[in-house]
Motif scaffolding. Sequence first.
Motif: not given
Length: 247
Positions: A54-57, A8-11
């Motif tokens: 860095t990932v945001d979520d 579930g990676v968000w950037k």
Amino acid sequence: MSVLTIDGVWKEFHGHSVLRGIDLEVNPHEVVSLIGASGSGKSTLLRCVNLLETVDDGAIFLDGEEITDPRVNVDHVRRRLGIVFQAFNLFPHMTVLDNITLAPRQVHGVGRAAAEEQAHGLLARFGLADKARAYPDQLSGGQQQRVAIIRALATQPRLMLLDEVTSALDPELVVEVLGIIRELKESGMTMILTTHEMGFCRDISDTVCFLDGGVLVEKGPAEQIFTAPEHPRTREFLRSVLESGRF
């Protein structure tokens, strides 16, 4: 256990989401290719895996360890990853041998003799045995990219990340770099690569992931993606690639 799990990676950059909920697993000895138009998020995803962004979520796990945990030792994580960019990033004032042995000696604490023995072995394996004392500007682009790949291999990484490693090369030099990637696959190296070389991608990949606008639209076995993609956007992308002559 998978080598890499992306959960579930968000950037975001400046309020714009460039990765939107990416889920992906990479198994031992698997070659995963990321395809999609420029700006689809492929390179950003690799940079997140290598902790250059860095990932945001979401979270990323390497051999079950969450490497996106803020408390993680970034240097220790990167010791298990090899990354090669389209720009060769070799140190111009160092010989090929010194470029290859720098990380094993400085980061991994390998002695000079052992590091140089390993480097000579890798150079011989990939057809560059006579280039150990050369400087990067004395090499062709294809030779420089092969040295960059060898440098990443010298740290004996758990996972190799290859970001458009042929895009800066003249067409006649592409084949020699693709050859080294093919040999890595045959040796069992686990890899994630981004590429515009669709024919090579189809041939070498176990899994192909199509990204569009930061979304992983479709993933599956290479033959299925290239012969019978399920998503209309995937079909449209592959059709445009075929029409442009890049397949």
